[in-house]
Scaffold this motif. Structure first.
Motif, PDB file in Angstrom:
ATOM      1  N   ALA A   1      73.014  16.849  51.995  1.00  0.00           N
ATOM      2  CA  ALA A   1      73.776  17.868  52.715  1.00  0.00           C
ATOM      3  C   ALA A   1      75.244  17.470  52.831  1.00  0.00           C
ATOM      4  CB  ALA A   1      73.172  18.088  54.104  1.00  0.00           C
ATOM      5  N   LEU A   2      75.486  16.201  53.136  1.00  0.00           N
ATOM      6  CA  LEU A   2      76.866  15.724  53.238  1.00  0.00           C
ATOM      7  C   LEU A   2      77.571  15.784  51.886  1.00  0.00           C
ATOM      8  CD1 LEU A   2      76.366  12.634  55.576  1.00  0.00           C
ATOM      9  CD2 LEU A   2      77.455  14.795  56.158  1.00  0.00           C
ATOM     10  N   SER A   3      76.829  15.462  50.824  1.00  0.00           N
ATOM     11  CA  SER A   3      77.419  15.502  49.484  1.00  0.00           C
ATOM     12  C   SER A   3      77.822  16.915  49.099  1.00  0.00           C
ATOM     13  CB  SER A   3      76.435  14.947  48.448  1.00  0.00           C
ATOM     14  OG  SER A   3      76.104  13.598  48.739  1.00  0.00           O
ATOM     15  N   ASP A   4      77.065  17.900  49.616  1.00  0.00           N
ATOM     16  CA  ASP A   4      77.390  19.296  49.330  1.00  0.00           C
ATOM     17  C   ASP A   4      78.467  19.841  50.257  1.00  0.00           C
ATOM     18  OD1 ASP A   4      75.527  19.315  47.329  1.00  0.00           O
ATOM     19  OD2 ASP A   4      73.919  20.111  48.597  1.00  0.00           O
ATOM     20  N   GLY A   5      78.928  19.015  51.200  1.00  0.00           N
ATOM     21  CA  GLY A   5      79.966  19.445  52.120  1.00  0.00           C
ATOM     22  C   GLY A   5      79.450  20.175  53.334  1.00  0.00           C
ATOM     23  N   ASP A   6      78.127  20.194  53.545  1.00  0.00           N
ATOM     24  CA  ASP A   6      77.536  20.898  54.675  1.00  0.00           C
ATOM     25  C   ASP A   6      77.398  19.936  55.839  1.00  0.00           C
ATOM     26  OD1 ASP A   6      76.283  22.524  56.409  1.00  0.00           O
ATOM     27  OD2 ASP A   6      74.419  22.729  55.260  1.00  0.00           O
ATOM     28  N   THR A   7      78.384  19.924  56.743  1.00  0.00           N
ATOM     29  CA  THR A   7      78.338  19.027  57.900  1.00  0.00           C
ATOM     30  C   THR A   7      78.060  19.790  59.194  1.00  0.00           C
ATOM     31  OG1 THR A   7      80.736  19.216  58.157  1.00  0.00           O
ATOM     32  CG2 THR A   7      79.919  17.381  56.826  1.00  0.00           C
ATOM     33  N   ALA A   8      77.565  21.005  59.078  1.00  0.00           N
ATOM     34  CA  ALA A   8      77.227  21.789  60.267  1.00  0.00           C
ATOM     35  C   ALA A   8      75.983  22.600  59.967  1.00  0.00           C
ATOM     36  CB  ALA A   8      78.392  22.717  60.636  1.00  0.00           C
ATOM     37  N   GLY A   9      75.456  23.267  60.970  1.00  0.00           N
ATOM     38  CA  GLY A   9      74.271  24.097  60.798  1.00  0.00           C
ATOM     39  C   GLY A   9      73.068  23.265  60.435  1.00  0.00           C
ATOM     40  N   GLY A  10      72.371  23.651  59.328  1.00  0.00           N
ATOM     41  CA  GLY A  10      71.144  22.960  58.947  1.00  0.00           C
ATOM     42  C   GLY A  10      71.390  21.581  58.391  1.00  0.00           C
ATOM     43  N   GLY A  11      72.603  21.298  57.875  1.00  0.00           N
ATOM     44  CA  GLY A  11      72.875  19.988  57.283  1.00  0.00           C
ATOM     45  C   GLY A  11      73.726  19.160  58.194  1.00  0.00           C
ATOM     46  N   LEU A  12      73.206  18.759  59.341  1.00  0.00           N
ATOM     47  CA  LEU A  12      73.978  17.979  60.302  1.00  0.00           C
ATOM     48  C   LEU A  12      74.075  16.522  59.864  1.00  0.00           C
ATOM     49  CD1 LEU A  12      72.508  19.353  63.627  1.00  0.00           C
ATOM     50  CD2 LEU A  12      74.781  19.795  62.715  1.00  0.00           C
ATOM     51  N   PRO A  13      75.168  15.852  60.188  1.00  0.00           N
ATOM     52  CA  PRO A  13      75.267  14.436  59.872  1.00  0.00           C
ATOM     53  C   PRO A  13      74.260  13.621  60.659  1.00  0.00           C
ATOM     54  CG  PRO A  13      77.181  15.171  61.156  1.00  0.00           C
ATOM     55  CD  PRO A  13      76.410  16.390  60.784  1.00  0.00           C
ATOM     56  N   ALA A  14      74.111  12.356  60.283  1.00  0.00           N
ATOM     57  CA  ALA A  14      73.022  11.522  60.792  1.00  0.00           C
ATOM     58  C   ALA A  14      73.067  11.335  62.294  1.00  0.00           C
ATOM     59  CB  ALA A  14      73.072  10.160  60.098  1.00  0.00           C
ATOM     60  N   TRP A  15      74.249  11.408  62.884  1.00  0.00           N
ATOM     61  CA  TRP A  15      74.317  11.130  64.317  1.00  0.00           C
ATOM     62  C   TRP A  15      74.259  12.403  65.166  1.00  0.00           C
ATOM     63  CZ3 TRP A  15      77.864  10.088  60.586  1.00  0.00           C
ATOM     64  CH2 TRP A  15      78.964  10.931  60.497  1.00  0.00           C
ATOM     65  N   GLY A  16      73.916  13.555  64.574  1.00  0.00           N
ATOM     66  CA  GLY A  16      73.890  14.773  65.365  1.00  0.00           C
ATOM     67  C   GLY A  16      72.741  15.703  65.019  1.00  0.00           C
ATOM     68  N   LEU A  17      71.539  15.184  64.784  1.00  0.00           N
ATOM     69  CA  LEU A  17      70.396  16.019  64.404  1.00  0.00           C
ATOM     70  C   LEU A  17      69.705  16.556  65.662  1.00  0.00           C
ATOM     71  CD1 LEU A  17      68.892  13.916  61.503  1.00  0.00           C
ATOM     72  CD2 LEU A  17      70.161  16.037  61.338  1.00  0.00           C
ATOM     73  N   ARG A  18      70.356  17.463  66.336  1.00  0.00           N
ATOM     74  CA  ARG A  18      69.781  18.006  67.551  1.00  0.00           C
ATOM     75  C   ARG A  18      68.739  19.067  67.199  1.00  0.00           C
ATOM     76  NH1 ARG A  18      75.354  17.916  68.667  1.00  0.00           N
ATOM     77  NH2 ARG A  18      75.948  16.406  70.257  1.00  0.00           N
ATOM     78  N   GLY A  19      67.621  19.078  67.926  1.00  0.00           N
ATOM     79  CA  GLY A  19      66.608  20.105  67.770  1.00  0.00           C
ATOM     80  C   GLY A  19      65.773  19.968  66.512  1.00  0.00           C
ATOM     81  N   SER A  20      65.938  18.870  65.762  1.00  0.00           N
ATOM     82  CA  SER A  20      65.178  18.733  64.521  1.00  0.00           C
ATOM     83  C   SER A  20      63.871  17.978  64.741  1.00  0.00           C
ATOM     84  CB  SER A  20      66.014  17.968  63.489  1.00  0.00           C
ATOM     85  OG  SER A  20      66.261  16.650  63.943  1.00  0.00           O
ATOM     86  N   GLY A  21      63.711  17.397  65.922  1.00  0.00           N
ATOM     87  CA  GLY A  21      62.510  16.604  66.173  1.00  0.00           C
ATOM     88  C   GLY A  21      62.643  15.179  65.690  1.00  0.00           C
ATOM     89  N   HIS A  22      63.762  14.821  65.093  1.00  0.00           N
ATOM     90  CA  HIS A  22      64.002  13.466  64.602  1.00  0.00           C
ATOM     91  C   HIS A  22      65.300  12.961  65.206  1.00  0.00           C
ATOM     92  CE1 HIS A  22      60.861  13.738  61.492  1.00  0.00           C
ATOM     93  NE2 HIS A  22      61.247  14.999  61.384  1.00  0.00           N
TER      94      HIS A  22
END
Length: 350
Positions: free
Chosen positions: A316-337
């Motif tokens: 996701a980061l490689s594709d430039g998606d740093t928001a929405g479904g492709g959150l960076p590693a330190w902000g995976l809110r609501g994903s269960g992980h």
């Protein structure tokens, strides 16, 4: 038709006779090849010794006033073609100091026992194989030397390189003398990194590990045969402080590139503080730091117990998606992980 009085023609004819005699005794071509090399090297070694003596005699006739012949000494040099024996004159100048005109004319270090050519061969070989194996490679058809003699060759070469690099850095940053590089490049790429080695055979109390810091500079990258290659590369490395690496490294770059013409530098590294110090040594250039993608990925993977999730984030980061479904590693809110080591990730990724 070749002139039969030509020295080269005569030498070839003489060698052909020797090779023919060896061919009559050889069992196969491999044996003949080895025999021909031994015969040729033996003849070349003896002829080279005679040539050195002839040159020494010519220098005697051309010597300047103020020096006189003191004695004649015998020398033997280990070379790539075998042991070369010859005699040379030792002179004394008006101050009573020893002078060797032959050594000065051919840039032969006083007292050396291994020729410059053989030293270069051993330095290159010792960087690829052990000292003992490097000695065997030279001895295959050249001179026999000990492994300890091989060990001194890269050490001496390294000491000369270090002295040259220190001199270039002093001249650049103390005296303001540019190294003289003529290649013009307004934009340059650099990469810096370090790696640790474990030392052996050191006295008690000495560090057991040391870091080799290295920098690589190049003009561009090009695709060639399915691989990406750097063009116009310059390398520099040392065991020491970051300031020494950058001062000497920039001076080394300056031997190829005109430092006064460099306007922008893209510096790629792993985020270590010392890697970012290049800007202090390139005051006329705009230095932009780029974190190495390898270390970004490594830091992200270290934050997750689930490798698949980590790679999903990396994609996701490689594709430039740093928001929405492709959150960076330190902000995976609501994903269960949740990241395993979020602080570590923040620390390693600026």
């Amino acid at each position: 038709m070749e002139d039969s009085t030509n020295p080269r023609t005569q030498a070839i004819a003489a060698l052909a006779e020797l090779f023919f005699e060896s061919a009559c005794r050889s069992a196969d071509l491999a044996q003949l090849e080895s025999s021909a090399i031994d015969i040729g090297h033996g003849c070349m070694a003896e002829a080279l010794g005679l040539a050195l003596e002839a040159l020494d005699a010519r220098l005697l006739a051309q010597k300047t006033e103020g020096i006189s012949v003191h004695d004649v000494r015998s020398r033997t040099l280990a070379t790539e073609i075998g042991d070369v024996g010859f005699s040379l004159r030792r002179y004394r100048d008006r101050f009573g100091e020893d002078v060797y005109l032959l050594a000065d004319a051919l840039d032969i270090p006083y007292g050396c026992r291994i020729s410059p050519g053989a030293q270069e061969f051993l330095v290159q070989s010792a960087s690829l194989v052990s000292y003992a194996k490097a000695a065997k490679l030279l001895a295959r058809h050249g001179s026999s030397v000990k492994a300890t003699s091989v060990m001194r060759c890269p050490r001496d070469a390294g000491a000369l390189c270090a002295a040259d690099n220190e001199k270039a850095a002093r001249e650049l940053y103390r005296d303001g003398v540019l190294p003289g590089g003529e290649t013009c490049a307004r934009e340059l790429c650099m990469e810096a990194d370090g790696t640790y080695f474990r030392a052996q055979g050191l006295p008690d109390g000495a560090p057991k590990r040391f870091e080799v810091k290295a920098v690589c500079a190049y003009a561009e990258k090009e695709a060639e045969s399915g691989k990406v290659r750097r063009r116009g590369t310059v390398h520099h490395a040392l065991v020491g402080r970051a300031g020494e690496l950058w001062s000497e490294g920039v001076a080394t770059v300056g031997k190829k590139y005109d430092l006064a013409k460099i306007e922008r530098v893209h510096l790629g590294a792993d985020g270590e503080r010392w890697c970012r110090d290049a800007g202090r040594f390139l005051p006329n250039a705009e230095v932009t730091f780029h974190l190495d993608p390898f270390h970004i990925n490594h830091a992200i993977i270290g934050c997750f117990a689930d490798a698949k999730l980590a790679w999903s984030v990396i994609d996701a980061l490689s594709d430039g998606d740093t928001a929405g479904g492709g959150l960076p590693a330190w902000g995976l809110r609501g994903s269960g992980h949740r990241p395993q080591k979020p602080r570590r990730c923040r620390r390693r990724i600026p």
